[in-house]
Design a protein around this motif. Structure first.
Motif, PDB file in Angstrom:
ATOM      1  N   ASN A 132       3.977  11.105  -1.836  1.00 26.90           N
ATOM      2  CA  ASN A 132       3.468   9.735  -1.875  1.00 26.90           C
ATOM      3  C   ASN A 132       4.645   8.760  -1.965  1.00 26.90           C
ATOM      4  OD1 ASN A 132       2.554   7.158  -3.380  1.00 26.90           O
ATOM      5  ND2 ASN A 132       0.612   8.134  -2.864  1.00 26.90           N
ATOM      6  N   ILE A 133       4.665   7.788  -1.056  1.00 22.88           N
ATOM      7  CA  ILE A 133       5.659   6.713  -1.101  1.00 22.88           C
ATOM      8  C   ILE A 133       4.935   5.482  -1.640  1.00 22.88           C
ATOM      9  CG2 ILE A 133       7.294   5.328   0.211  1.00 22.88           C
ATOM     10  CD1 ILE A 133       7.414   7.597   2.242  1.00 22.88           C
ATOM     11  N   ASN A 134       5.138   5.228  -2.921  1.00 26.15           N
ATOM     12  CA  ASN A 134       4.406   4.169  -3.603  1.00 26.15           C
ATOM     13  C   ASN A 134       4.736   2.796  -3.027  1.00 26.15           C
ATOM     14  OD1 ASN A 134       4.400   2.663  -6.866  1.00 26.15           O
ATOM     15  ND2 ASN A 134       2.641   3.072  -5.605  1.00 26.15           N
ATOM     16  N   GLU A 135       3.670   2.074  -2.598  1.00 22.60           N
ATOM     17  CA  GLU A 135       3.797   0.725  -2.040  1.00 22.60           C
ATOM     18  C   GLU A 135       4.842   0.686  -0.923  1.00 22.60           C
ATOM     19  OE1 GLU A 135       4.377  -1.928  -5.383  1.00 22.60           O
ATOM     20  OE2 GLU A 135       2.231  -1.897  -5.844  1.00 22.60           O
ATOM     21  N   LYS A 188     -15.533  24.096  -8.289  1.00 20.88           N
ATOM     22  CA  LYS A 188     -15.722  25.504  -7.946  1.00 20.88           C
ATOM     23  C   LYS A 188     -15.764  25.629  -6.427  1.00 20.88           C
ATOM     24  CE  LYS A 188     -18.225  26.588 -12.211  1.00 20.88           C
ATOM     25  NZ  LYS A 188     -19.515  27.045 -12.802  1.00 20.88           N
ATOM     26  N   GLU A 189     -16.833  25.107  -5.847  1.00 20.51           N
ATOM     27  CA  GLU A 189     -16.966  25.121  -4.394  1.00 20.51           C
ATOM     28  C   GLU A 189     -16.135  24.007  -3.760  1.00 20.51           C
ATOM     29  OE1 GLU A 189     -20.825  26.166  -1.891  1.00 20.51           O
ATOM     30  OE2 GLU A 189     -20.899  24.111  -2.669  1.00 20.51           O
ATOM     31  N   ILE A 190     -16.175  22.842  -4.377  1.00 24.69           N
ATOM     32  CA  ILE A 190     -15.428  21.670  -3.907  1.00 24.69           C
ATOM     33  C   ILE A 190     -14.541  21.175  -5.039  1.00 24.69           C
ATOM     34  CG2 ILE A 190     -15.571  19.347  -2.974  1.00 24.69           C
ATOM     35  CD1 ILE A 190     -18.325  20.050  -1.885  1.00 24.69           C
ATOM     36  N   ILE A 191     -13.259  21.049  -4.756  1.00 22.85           N
ATOM     37  CA  ILE A 191     -12.274  20.688  -5.779  1.00 22.85           C
ATOM     38  C   ILE A 191     -11.678  19.325  -5.452  1.00 22.85           C
ATOM     39  CG2 ILE A 191     -10.076  21.342  -6.858  1.00 22.85           C
ATOM     40  CD1 ILE A 191     -10.788  24.263  -5.956  1.00 22.85           C
ATOM     41  N   LEU A 192     -11.555  18.461  -6.448  1.00 22.28           N
ATOM     42  CA  LEU A 192     -10.893  17.165  -6.298  1.00 22.28           C
ATOM     43  C   LEU A 192      -9.800  17.050  -7.347  1.00 22.28           C
ATOM     44  CD1 LEU A 192     -10.663  14.269  -5.117  1.00 22.28           C
ATOM     45  CD2 LEU A 192     -12.317  13.559  -6.862  1.00 22.28           C
ATOM     46  N   ILE A 193      -8.568  16.827  -6.899  1.00 22.63           N
ATOM     47  CA  ILE A 193      -7.451  16.623  -7.807  1.00 22.63           C
ATOM     48  C   ILE A 193      -6.644  15.421  -7.328  1.00 22.63           C
ATOM     49  CG2 ILE A 193      -7.246  19.005  -8.602  1.00 22.63           C
ATOM     50  CD1 ILE A 193      -5.210  19.561  -6.496  1.00 22.63           C
ATOM     51  N   GLN A 194      -5.784  14.901  -8.195  1.00 24.96           N
ATOM     52  CA  GLN A 194      -4.901  13.797  -7.843  1.00 24.96           C
ATOM     53  C   GLN A 194      -3.461  14.219  -8.076  1.00 24.96           C
ATOM     54  OE1 GLN A 194      -6.772  10.728 -10.421  1.00 24.96           O
ATOM     55  NE2 GLN A 194      -7.064   9.550  -8.537  1.00 24.96           N
ATOM     56  N   ALA A 195      -2.570  13.795  -7.189  1.00 26.62           N
ATOM     57  CA  ALA A 195      -1.169  14.170  -7.325  1.00 26.62           C
ATOM     58  C   ALA A 195      -0.301  13.273  -6.452  1.00 26.62           C
ATOM     59  CB  ALA A 195      -0.961  15.630  -6.943  1.00 26.62           C
ATOM     60  N   SER A 196       0.989  13.229  -6.786  1.00 21.75           N
ATOM     61  CA  SER A 196       1.955  12.450  -6.017  1.00 21.75           C
ATOM     62  C   SER A 196       2.728  13.305  -5.028  1.00 21.75           C
ATOM     63  CB  SER A 196       2.949  11.763  -6.964  1.00 21.75           C
ATOM     64  OG  SER A 196       2.292  10.886  -7.838  1.00 21.75           O
ATOM     65  N   ARG A 197       2.910  14.588  -5.358  1.00 16.73           N
ATOM     66  CA  ARG A 197       3.648  15.506  -4.481  1.00 16.73           C
ATOM     67  C   ARG A 197       2.886  16.819  -4.414  1.00 16.73           C
ATOM     68  NH1 ARG A 197      10.027  16.430  -4.982  1.00 16.73           N
ATOM     69  NH2 ARG A 197       9.918  14.473  -3.834  1.00 16.73           N
ATOM     70  N   ILE A 198       2.661  17.298  -3.183  1.00 18.62           N
ATOM     71  CA  ILE A 198       1.894  18.524  -2.971  1.00 18.62           C
ATOM     72  C   ILE A 198       2.632  19.403  -1.986  1.00 18.62           C
ATOM     73  CG2 ILE A 198      -0.389  19.468  -2.452  1.00 18.62           C
ATOM     74  CD1 ILE A 198      -0.104  15.738  -2.619  1.00 18.62           C
ATOM     75  N   LYS A 199       2.692  20.695  -2.292  1.00 14.10           N
ATOM     76  CA  LYS A 199       3.294  21.665  -1.378  1.00 14.10           C
ATOM     77  C   LYS A 199       2.261  22.742  -1.053  1.00 14.10           C
ATOM     78  CE  LYS A 199       8.075  21.066  -2.940  1.00 14.10           C
ATOM     79  NZ  LYS A 199       9.281  21.739  -3.490  1.00 14.10           N
ATOM     80  N   PHE A 200       2.170  23.083   0.224  1.00 19.78           N
ATOM     81  CA  PHE A 200       1.227  24.089   0.699  1.00 19.78           C
ATOM     82  C   PHE A 200       2.008  25.268   1.279  1.00 19.78           C
ATOM     83  CE2 PHE A 200      -0.874  20.005   0.938  1.00 19.78           C
ATOM     84  CZ  PHE A 200      -2.164  20.244   0.517  1.00 19.78           C
ATOM     85  N   PHE A 201       1.582  26.473   0.916  1.00 11.91           N
ATOM     86  CA  PHE A 201       2.219  27.689   1.420  1.00 11.91           C
ATOM     87  C   PHE A 201       1.125  28.639   1.917  1.00 11.91           C
ATOM     88  CE2 PHE A 201       4.691  25.976  -2.095  1.00 11.91           C
ATOM     89  CZ  PHE A 201       5.965  25.888  -1.557  1.00 11.91           C
ATOM     90  N   SER A 202       1.298  29.148   3.140  1.00 13.90           N
ATOM     91  CA  SER A 202       0.331  30.098   3.695  1.00 13.90           C
ATOM     92  C   SER A 202       1.089  31.210   4.417  1.00 13.90           C
ATOM     93  CB  SER A 202      -0.599  29.394   4.682  1.00 13.90           C
ATOM     94  OG  SER A 202      -1.466  30.323   5.298  1.00 13.90           O
ATOM     95  N   PRO A 203       0.574  32.451   4.371  1.00 12.63           N
ATOM     96  CA  PRO A 203       1.242  33.548   5.097  1.00 12.63           C
ATOM     97  C   PRO A 203       1.092  33.411   6.617  1.00 12.63           C
ATOM     98  CG  PRO A 203      -0.811  34.304   4.103  1.00 12.63           C
ATOM     99  CD  PRO A 203      -0.562  32.930   3.572  1.00 12.63           C
ATOM    100  N   CYS A 225       0.827  -1.201   0.000  1.00  7.11           N
ATOM    101  CA  CYS A 225       0.000   0.000   0.000  1.00  7.11           C
ATOM    102  C   CYS A 225       0.866   1.257   0.000  1.00  7.11           C
ATOM    103  CB  CYS A 225      -0.892   0.029   1.243  1.00  7.11           C
ATOM    104  SG  CYS A 225      -2.007  -1.388   1.397  1.00  7.11           S
ATOM    105  N   ASP A 226       0.324   2.304  -0.619  1.00  8.38           N
ATOM    106  CA  ASP A 226       0.984   3.612  -0.560  1.00  8.38           C
ATOM    107  C   ASP A 226       0.874   4.183   0.848  1.00  8.38           C
ATOM    108  OD1 ASP A 226       1.290   3.301  -3.270  1.00  8.38           O
ATOM    109  OD2 ASP A 226      -0.183   4.825  -3.833  1.00  8.38           O
ATOM    110  N   ILE A 227       1.843   4.989   1.207  1.00 11.89           N
ATOM    111  CA  ILE A 227       1.764   5.784   2.427  1.00 11.89           C
ATOM    112  C   ILE A 227       2.206   7.201   2.078  1.00 11.89           C
ATOM    113  CG2 ILE A 227       2.089   3.886   4.048  1.00 11.89           C
ATOM    114  CD1 ILE A 227       5.039   4.653   4.229  1.00 11.89           C
ATOM    115  N   GLY A 228       1.997   8.115   3.012  1.00 11.33           N
ATOM    116  CA  GLY A 228       2.378   9.495   2.766  1.00 11.33           C
ATOM    117  C   GLY A 228       3.455   9.965   3.727  1.00 11.33           C
TER     118      GLY A 228
END
Length: 301
Positions: free
Chosen positions: A285-288, A248-263, A122-125
């Motif tokens: 994502n660490i595949n399997e 628009k109101e609710i967004i669904l995307i797929q990705a392997s690497r995500i970076k979040f930046f907030s002030p 299984c994948d883990i994060g």
């Protein structure tokens, strides 16, 4: 050769059926000569220490508790040089892990599955170098859950204790986020965001099983944009439960690497537990990345 099994137990998880469940599992696993060593956790983070310190001496590590206990044991295992499979005996409040893996609800059937040596990759994060299995999230409910007693979570459930803390629009403060994912970008004000590795999230909503796969090397990311009124929250939860993603109101995307930046510093949850307050967060994502005792299901590619 009979397995040497380390069973790590959180005696405070769920609705306190843990000790009886532990005794039953030991009896069933020991019927065919398996040696089971039990170690109980004494405090938060102890399961990680027990897995890391003792796990290398065993053929299998099993844990009995909730998703938080599973997360702690997994984090300890992943620090070992030796690759060891993991079995899960769910006894928590929401048990997203168990539902995703389609683990048997009857204890006897679960013990038989553990004895079968049937493991799935299984994948883990990785969240800022800390591992997770279910999800990491920010937004409504995150800070409230930091101060909520485990006994209340056990009594009323995950969604109820989150919603019970949302009484007015200031409690649903939007978070300004710039998000980069697999070479793409999205920005805005969001009241909720989650990077998901399971079919359901805290009982709040479920992902479409035709989309979700647990070993495809990708996460599902759900984002909910700023609302004008707190009374819109039930409507948003309804849309999430119905899998209505309008982008628009609710967004669904797929990705392997995500970076979040907030002030500003943002409160995060990791598998339902306190993940700290951060201005920047990186999820990979660490595949399997782990082998888990689980039956066949349609969540694998």
């Amino acid at each position: 050769m009979k397995k040497q099994t380390l069973l790590i137990v959180n005696p405070c998880s769920g609705k306190k059926r843990t000790r009886k469940n532990t005794q039953d599992v030991i009896r069933i696993l020991s019927d065919d000569g398996c040696t089971v060593t039990v170690k109980e956790t004494a405090c938060k983070g102890h399961a990680t220490q027990l897995a890391e310190k003792n796990g290398g001496d065993y053929d299998l590590i099993a844990c009995c508790g909730g998703d938080g206990t599973f997360n702690e044991v997994m984090n300890g295992m992943l620090r070992l040089e030796k690759k060891i499979p993991l079995a899960y005996i769910p006894n928590g409040t929401t048990n997203d892990t168990a539902e995703t893996l389609s683990l048997p609800k009857k204890l006897y059937e679960l013990a038989i599955l553990i004895k079968s040596n049937k493991y799935k990759k299984c994948d883990i994060g990785a969240f800022n170098n800390r591992y997770f299995f279910c999800a990491v999230s920010f937004g409504f409910g995150a800070e409230a859950s930091f101060s909520t007693k485990q006994s209340l979570k056990n009594k009323i459930g995950h969604v109820a204790y989150i919603l019970s803390n949302i009484k007015k629009i200031p409690d649903v403060r939007p978070v300004r986020m710039d998000i980069e994912y697999d070479g793409k970008k999205i920005s805005g004000e969001f009241i909720f965001g989650a990077v998901i590795n399971t079919k359901s999230v805290g009982g709040m909503f479920r992902l479409d099983e035709n989309i979700f796969k647990i070993n495809d090397g990708k996460f599902e990311i759900v984002l909910v944009r700023k609302l004008d009124s707190v009374i819109e929250i039930p409507h948003v939860l309804y849309k999430l439960q119905k899998k209505e993603y309008d982008n628009k109101e609710i967004i669904l995307i797929q990705a392997s690497r995500i970076k979040f930046f907030s002030p500003d510093e943002v409160a995060w949850l990791i598998d339902g537990e306190n993940g700290g307050k951060l201005k920047e967060a990186e999820v990979d994502n660490i595949n399997e990345g782990i082998e888990i005792c689980a039956p066949d299901s349609n969540i694998y590619i």
